[in-house]
Scaffold this active site. Structure first.
Site, PDB file in Angstrom:
ATOM      1  N   LYS A   1      31.510  15.133  13.241  1.00  0.00           N
ATOM      2  CA  LYS A   1      31.252  15.687  11.914  1.00  0.00           C
ATOM      3  C   LYS A   1      29.761  15.756  11.646  1.00  0.00           C
ATOM      4  O   LYS A   1      29.234  16.797  11.242  1.00  0.00           O
ATOM      5  CB  LYS A   1      31.923  14.837  10.830  1.00  0.00           C
ATOM      6  CG  LYS A   1      31.790  15.444   9.435  1.00  0.00           C
ATOM      7  CD  LYS A   1      31.775  14.406   8.341  1.00  0.00           C
ATOM      8  CE  LYS A   1      30.379  13.834   8.162  1.00  0.00           C
ATOM      9  NZ  LYS A   1      30.246  12.979   6.970  1.00  0.00           N
TER      10      LYS A   1
ATOM     11  N   ASP B   1      34.972  16.983   7.009  1.00  0.00           N
ATOM     12  CA  ASP B   1      34.835  15.739   6.248  1.00  0.00           C
ATOM     13  C   ASP B   1      36.132  15.502   5.475  1.00  0.00           C
ATOM     14  O   ASP B   1      37.135  16.190   5.697  1.00  0.00           O
ATOM     15  CB  ASP B   1      33.615  15.791   5.327  1.00  0.00           C
ATOM     16  CG  ASP B   1      33.787  16.778   4.178  1.00  0.00           C
ATOM     17  OD1 ASP B   1      34.799  17.522   4.157  1.00  0.00           O
ATOM     18  OD2 ASP B   1      32.922  16.803   3.292  1.00  0.00           O
TER      19      ASP B   1
END
Length: 212
Positions: A116, A134
């Protein structure tokens, strides 16, 4: 249906990018590490002071952990985050000539950097085609029926198949803003949602209400 959803999100949130404030790839990297389990508003308050003195890998590599903690303590998980930031800074200085690397494989060698974080840096700092997942993206994509992936990596794979490559980095932001403003974790604003006629989650909630 997936294309219609993405088109609607683009129309609603076009031009809205990251809420994090940064002036360099390194500042973004640090901000993203700090943002885990912390709001962007809080992170921006922290970095506005932190980056006055420590906004390069060289400077951050030399800071004492206890001094860094004084800056970042309010964002939570400060012990782990401080260790990660210092170790990542040292690695950037020692292994990448003081420059934040620009490939996924290289970014993943940095302490505290997962897919991420790497995707956020690649997309926002280096304008590369990348899609970060996320908590907002994970929640919204599942509610909209765009992915059934059980992990962020699985969701990333699903979404990068659905969305044209050139829109990956922007679609990430559209989904985040939608998750923050409308499709909230608690009490989503379904009646105000531009996707309400296309959303499986809203249909499911409406059916539940009929049974009450």
């Amino acid at each position: 249906m997936a294309n219609k959803i993405i088109d609607a999100l683009e129309k609603e949130y076009c031009g809205q990018g990251s809420a994090l404030v940064y002036k360099s790839p390194f500042e973004l990297l640090v901000a993203v590490i700090l943002s885990a389990q912390c709001t962007d508003v809080r992170v921006n308050k922290i970095t506005s002071e932190l980056f006055k003195c420590y906004n390069t890998p060289e400077a951050m590599a030399k800071i004492k952990k206890e001094d860094l903690i004084r800056y970042i303590k309010s964002c939570g998980f400060y012990n782990t985050k401080s260790s990660s930031i210092i170790a990542a800074s040292k690695s950037i200085v020692e292994n990448f000539n003081g420059e934040v690397p620009q490939t996924m494989d290289e970014l993943l060698t940095l302490n505290g950097v997962g897919r991420k974080t790497a995707n956020v840096v690649l997309a926002n700092a280096f304008n590369k085609d990348a899609f970060a997942v996320d908590t907002h993206v994970f929640r919204v994509t599942h509610r909209l029926g765009l992915s059934k992936g059980k992990t962020p990596d699985a969701v990333e794979k699903d979404m990068t198949k659905l969305i044209p490559k050139g829109k990956w980095k922007d679609a990430h932001h559209w989904l985040i803003w939608h998750g923050r403003r409308v499709c909230k974790a608690r009490n989503p604003l379904c009646e105000d949602c531009v996707l309400k006629t296309m959303c499986p989650y809203k249909n499911k909630m409406d059916e539940k209400k009929k049974c009450l």
